[in-house]
Design a protein around this motif. Structure first.
Motif, PDB file in Angstrom:
ATOM      1  N   VAL A 139       1.115  -1.925   0.128  1.00  0.00           N
ATOM      2  CA  VAL A 139       0.443  -0.364  -0.122  1.00  0.00           C
ATOM      3  C   VAL A 139       0.669   1.167   0.343  1.00  0.00           C
ATOM      4  N   GLN A 140       0.070   2.385  -0.118  1.00  0.00           N
ATOM      5  CA  GLN A 140       1.022   3.968  -0.113  1.00  0.00           C
ATOM      6  C   GLN A 140       2.250   4.122  -0.702  1.00  0.00           C
ATOM      7  N   GLU A 141       2.008   3.008  -2.075  1.00  0.00           N
ATOM      8  CA  GLU A 141       3.490   2.810  -2.968  1.00  0.00           C
ATOM      9  C   GLU A 141       3.447   5.231  -3.101  1.00  0.00           C
ATOM     10  N   GLU A 142       2.006   5.410  -3.634  1.00  0.00           N
ATOM     11  CA  GLU A 142       1.948   6.556  -4.536  1.00  0.00           C
ATOM     12  C   GLU A 142       2.765   7.613  -3.026  1.00  0.00           C
ATOM     13  N   VAL A 143       3.126   7.967  -2.529  1.00  0.00           N
ATOM     14  CA  VAL A 143       3.438   8.557  -1.156  1.00  0.00           C
ATOM     15  C   VAL A 143       4.239   8.125  -0.702  1.00  0.00           C
ATOM     16  N   GLY A 144       5.166   7.606  -1.268  1.00  0.00           N
ATOM     17  CA  GLY A 144       6.545   7.408  -0.264  1.00  0.00           C
ATOM     18  C   GLY A 144       6.418   6.006   0.215  1.00  0.00           C
ATOM     19  N   LEU A 145       6.656   5.134  -1.058  1.00  0.00           N
ATOM     20  CA  LEU A 145       6.700   4.090  -1.091  1.00  0.00           C
ATOM     21  C   LEU A 145       6.934   3.626   0.525  1.00  0.00           C
ATOM     22  N   ARG A 146       5.831   3.306   1.459  1.00  0.00           N
ATOM     23  CA  ARG A 146       5.532   3.128   2.881  1.00  0.00           C
ATOM     24  C   ARG A 146       5.174   1.880   3.114  1.00  0.00           C
ATOM     25  N   GLY A 147       4.256   1.088   2.111  1.00  0.00           N
ATOM     26  CA  GLY A 147       4.216  -0.199   2.943  1.00  0.00           C
ATOM     27  C   GLY A 147       5.141  -0.700   2.331  1.00  0.00           C
TER      28      GLY A 147
END
Length: 360
Positions: free
Chosen positions: A209-217
């Motif tokens: 998840v949340q690749e588009e906002v900083g590669l978080r997942g």
């Protein structure tokens, strides 16, 4: 038995239609969990929403993590005015010029991004693109309370409405969220293809998840799995249209998977190791798979986060060219994904022979 491209398209049509911007991927996650369960030994979801699908090979061997991300670019509601219009904030690389006048999904409700009538625009207004903070979404309400009664609140997601379609050349597809639901489907097809477990080691498929906002997942997933090797599947911008030809970035759709030797800027990104780059190229040549090598400073993949976890992870990426990135009309070629599957199958079947990929 359906051909790969037909099955791939049908699954992607379903998956890309589901709303799932960063941090709000739950409907996509639920669908993918159901899809992976018949083909994995075990499927689980962590606290942030990453999906993990485990498949053990016939013999012991390395642990390989193969990942794709589930989120799409989008927006959230940041304010609701007294007339029922919504003000928005972006989550991911949304481009203002592509928002104006678009149909959007507002947490399951139909809406449109408003546009000032050309008859009322000044000559100066016609020449400029409004900031996202000037834009608004109309959901057909006439008051703030009416919006609340619809079940819409501040923080709710907004994504494009754009059904996946095929061109006359049916190998070419167009729609929203090809970045990166296409690679989620590719990962599923990879698991299906190893139903006989013809490999050594453990394959861990991760939907991050949340690749588009900083590669978080991906950061969390790579720490959890601590794999011997990691391969990231993603789409990548290309430059085969009239507005980008001659850019010095010779990547196009229909020319095979893309191996990003460099992805991301000088501070945050991924410089693929020569060993991993050679591994990908050697298997591409061995399997007669056409490939492209890219140096792309303006985009990155989850490999940028994965390779820095714990003591460092030996990571690479196999990506797929897309036109009109981060738009509701992304275009890709199904042949590229088919060739990518063949490359992945060949590599994983031979996983025990990858060696150590030592730095020296």
């Amino acid at each position: 038995m359906k051909l790969f491209k037909e099955t791939f398209y049908e699954q992607l049509k379903v998956l890309s239609s589901i709303q799932g911007p960063p941090g709000q991927e739950a409907p996509v996650v639920k669908t993918l969990v159901d899809w992976f369960k018949p083909y994995a030994d075990h499927v689980e979801v962590d606290h942030i929403g990453n999906v993990y699908a485990y498949l053990n090979g016939k013999k012991p061997g390395p642990t390989l993590m193969v990942s794709a991300h589930s989120d799409e670019i989008g927006c959230v509601i940041r304010d609701i005015d007294d007339k029922g219009f919504l003000r928005i904030e972006r989550t991911g690389g949304v481009i203002e010029s592509l928002l104006i006048g678009r149909k959007v999904n507002v947490n399951g409700h139909f809406g449109v991004v408003g546009v000032k009538a050309g008859h009322l625009q000044t000559p100066e207004e016609r020449k400029r693109i409004p900031s996202i903070y000037e834009l608004y979404v109309d959901v057909g309400a006439s008051s703030r309370n009416e919006v609340y009664e619809m079940g819409i609140q501040i923080g709710d997601p907004i994504t494009y409405i754009s059904e996946l379609e095929q061109f006359t050349n049916k190998d070419l597809i167009c729609g929203k969220a090809i970045d990166n639901r296409s690679c989620c489907v590719l990962l599923l097809e990879l698991f299906k293809s190893f139903s006989e477990r013809e490999f050594s080691g453990t394959l861990v498929g991760v939907i991050a998840v949340q690749e588009e906002v900083g590669l978080r997942g991906a950061k969390i997933a790579s720490y959890k799995i601590n794999p011997d090797f990691a391969l990231v599947l993603d789409t990548i911008p290309c430059a085969d249209t009239p507005d980008s030809l001659g850019s010095g970035y010779p990547i196009g759709i229909g020319k095979g998977p893309v191996i990003p030797a460099l992805a991301g800027g000088s501070v945050r990104g991924h410089l693929m190791s020569p060993q991993m780059k050679k591994l990908l190229i050697d298997y591409s040549n061995k399997l007669a798979i056409p490939y492209q090598v890219a140096v792309m400073t303006g985009a990155t993949t989850d490999a940028a986060a994965i390779h820095l976890e714990r003591e460092g992870v030996k990571a690479g990426a196999i990506t797929f060219a897309r036109r009109y990135s981060h738009s509701p009309v992304e275009v890709a070629d199904l042949n590229d994904f088919e060739k990518g599957l063949i490359l992945l199958q060949g590599m994983i079947s031979d996983l025990e022979n990858w060696g150590e990929l030592n730095f020296i």
